[in-house]
Write a protein that holds these residues in place. Structure first.
Motif, PDB file in Angstrom:
ATOM      1  N   GLY A   1       0.812  -1.208   0.000  1.00 20.38           N
ATOM      2  CA  GLY A   1       0.000   0.000   0.000  1.00 20.38           C
ATOM      3  C   GLY A   1       0.843   1.254   0.000  1.00 20.38           C
ATOM      4  N   ASP A   2       0.151   2.355   0.233  1.00 16.84           N
ATOM      5  CA  ASP A   2       0.832   3.639   0.285  1.00 16.84           C
ATOM      6  C   ASP A   2       1.843   3.698   1.418  1.00 16.84           C
ATOM      7  N   GLY A   3       1.610   2.929   2.479  1.00 12.11           N
ATOM      8  CA  GLY A   3       2.523   2.927   3.622  1.00 12.11           C
ATOM      9  C   GLY A   3       3.921   2.480   3.231  1.00 12.11           C
ATOM     10  N   PHE A   4       4.004   1.454   2.411  1.00  6.98           N
ATOM     11  CA  PHE A   4       5.307   0.959   1.961  1.00  6.98           C
ATOM     12  C   PHE A   4       5.997   1.998   1.081  1.00  6.98           C
ATOM     13  N   GLU A   5       5.259   2.544   0.135  1.00  8.31           N
ATOM     14  CA  GLU A   5       5.838   3.550  -0.765  1.00  8.31           C
ATOM     15  C   GLU A   5       6.311   4.773   0.016  1.00  8.31           C
ATOM     16  N   GLN A   6       5.538   5.215   0.959  1.00  9.88           N
ATOM     17  CA  GLN A   6       5.924   6.366   1.789  1.00  9.88           C
ATOM     18  C   GLN A   6       7.166   6.030   2.618  1.00  9.88           C
ATOM     19  N   PHE A   7       7.193   4.836   3.195  1.00 12.86           N
ATOM     20  CA  PHE A   7       8.350   4.403   3.979  1.00 12.86           C
ATOM     21  C   PHE A   7       9.611   4.428   3.123  1.00 12.86           C
ATOM     22  N   VAL A   8       9.535   3.893   1.920  1.00 15.17           N
ATOM     23  CA  VAL A   8      10.699   3.845   1.025  1.00 15.17           C
ATOM     24  C   VAL A   8      11.139   5.266   0.666  1.00 15.17           C
ATOM     25  N   ARG A   9      10.183   6.140   0.355  1.00 17.01           N
ATOM     26  CA  ARG A   9      10.526   7.526   0.020  1.00 17.01           C
ATOM     27  C   ARG A   9      11.266   8.212   1.169  1.00 17.01           C
ATOM     28  N   VAL A  10      10.797   7.998   2.381  1.00 17.26           N
ATOM     29  CA  VAL A  10      11.355   8.679   3.540  1.00 17.26           C
ATOM     30  C   VAL A  10      12.675   8.051   3.994  1.00 17.26           C
ATOM     31  N   ARG A  11      12.781   6.737   3.959  1.00 17.53           N
ATOM     32  CA  ARG A  11      13.912   6.048   4.582  1.00 17.53           C
ATOM     33  C   ARG A  11      14.970   5.503   3.622  1.00 17.53           C
ATOM     34  N   TYR A  12      14.757   5.613   2.315  1.00 17.01           N
ATOM     35  CA  TYR A  12      15.665   4.974   1.359  1.00 17.01           C
ATOM     36  C   TYR A  12      17.110   5.463   1.510  1.00 17.01           C
ATOM     37  N   THR A  13      17.318   6.756   1.618  1.00 17.94           N
ATOM     38  CA  THR A  13      18.676   7.292   1.730  1.00 17.94           C
ATOM     39  C   THR A  13      19.353   6.790   2.996  1.00 17.94           C
ATOM     40  N   GLU A  14      18.629   6.774   4.078  1.00 22.56           N
ATOM     41  CA  GLU A  14      19.164   6.277   5.345  1.00 22.56           C
ATOM     42  C   GLU A  14      19.554   4.803   5.219  1.00 22.56           C
ATOM     43  N   LEU A  15      18.684   4.012   4.604  1.00 20.31           N
ATOM     44  CA  LEU A  15      18.986   2.594   4.385  1.00 20.31           C
ATOM     45  C   LEU A  15      20.195   2.434   3.472  1.00 20.31           C
ATOM     46  N   LEU A  16      20.291   3.268   2.470  1.00 14.43           N
ATOM     47  CA  LEU A  16      21.401   3.192   1.522  1.00 14.43           C
ATOM     48  C   LEU A  16      22.733   3.502   2.209  1.00 14.43           C
ATOM     49  N   HIS A  17      22.752   4.483   3.073  1.00 11.52           N
ATOM     50  CA  HIS A  17      23.984   4.806   3.805  1.00 11.52           C
ATOM     51  C   HIS A  17      24.411   3.644   4.693  1.00 11.52           C
ATOM     52  N   THR A  18      23.466   3.051   5.396  1.00 14.25           N
ATOM     53  CA  THR A  18      23.780   1.901   6.243  1.00 14.25           C
ATOM     54  C   THR A  18      24.297   0.743   5.395  1.00 14.25           C
ATOM     55  N   ALA A  19      23.632   0.491   4.287  1.00 12.15           N
ATOM     56  CA  ALA A  19      24.049  -0.599   3.408  1.00 12.15           C
ATOM     57  C   ALA A  19      25.441  -0.343   2.841  1.00 12.15           C
ATOM     58  N   TYR A  20      25.739   0.911   2.526  1.00 13.81           N
ATOM     59  CA  TYR A  20      27.072   1.237   2.016  1.00 13.81           C
ATOM     60  C   TYR A  20      28.141   0.927   3.056  1.00 13.81           C
ATOM     61  N   LEU A  21      27.871   1.272   4.295  1.00 18.58           N
ATOM     62  CA  LEU A  21      28.842   0.992   5.344  1.00 18.58           C
ATOM     63  C   LEU A  21      28.991  -0.508   5.578  1.00 18.58           C
ATOM     64  N   LEU A  22      27.935  -1.257   5.343  1.00 17.93           N
ATOM     65  CA  LEU A  22      28.022  -2.711   5.484  1.00 17.93           C
ATOM     66  C   LEU A  22      28.755  -3.360   4.318  1.00 17.93           C
TER      67      LEU A  22
END
Length: 162
Positions: A3-24
């Motif tokens: 639903g919209d909840g997933f899309e909104q979550f990805v929009r808001v948190r994608y950069t944060e997740l990407l930074h963590t993934a880069y460090l990993l």
């Protein structure tokens, strides 16, 4: 279908997740693959996950470990995932050196340092995300920071000799 909840979550948190993934992972393309792989895995059941960020952090650590075991080698790059701009303060060089040395640490130690200090999780939250005890987090963080200091100091000495 999410639903919209997933899309909104990805929009808001994608950069944060990407930074963590880069460090990993130490590699921008591997970080993108890691985030997208984990997001695809949780997408069908996203609405049932009470706390998606801790869930995704753990999923990324587990997925990264699985990839590492399968490949038995790491694809690392000293470049950060964002655009490199001229940096008169030297912070870019320091960050690049830190990321390069972080990549030399064992997987579990790296995961502890990334979650504890980059993600700013508590010891208990880090332990929960990694499925280990708080004591393990404390010892891995202490050993990891000590090892990073040694690696960074020896790197500084090598760079000054050039």
């Amino acid at each position: 279908m999410p639903g919209d909840g997933f899309e909104q979550f990805v929009r808001v948190r994608y950069t944060e997740l990407l930074h963590t993934a880069y460090l990993l992972t130490g590699s921008p393309p591997a970080a993108e693959d890691l985030v997208q792989t984990c997001l695809l895995k949780i997408m069908p059941r996203f609405e049932r996950i009470a706390e998606p960020m801790p869930y995704l952090r753990r999923a990324m650590v587990n997925q990264r470990t699985s990839w590492w075991r399968a490949l038995r080698r790491e694809l690392l790059s000293p470049e950060p995932p964002d655009d490199a701009r001229p940096d008169p303060t030297g912070a870019f060089a320091e960050r690049s050196a830190l990321v390069a040395e972080l990549a030399r640490l064992p997987e579990r130690m790296r995961a502890v340092l990334v979650l504890r200090y980059w993600e700013d999780l508590s010891e208990a939250e880090t332990a929960e995300a990694l499925g280990c005890s708080v004591g393990t987090v404390k010892s891995q963080a202490s050993r990891g920071l000590a090892r990073l200091r040694v690696l960074l100091e020896s790197g500084d000495a090598q760079r000054s000799e050039r």
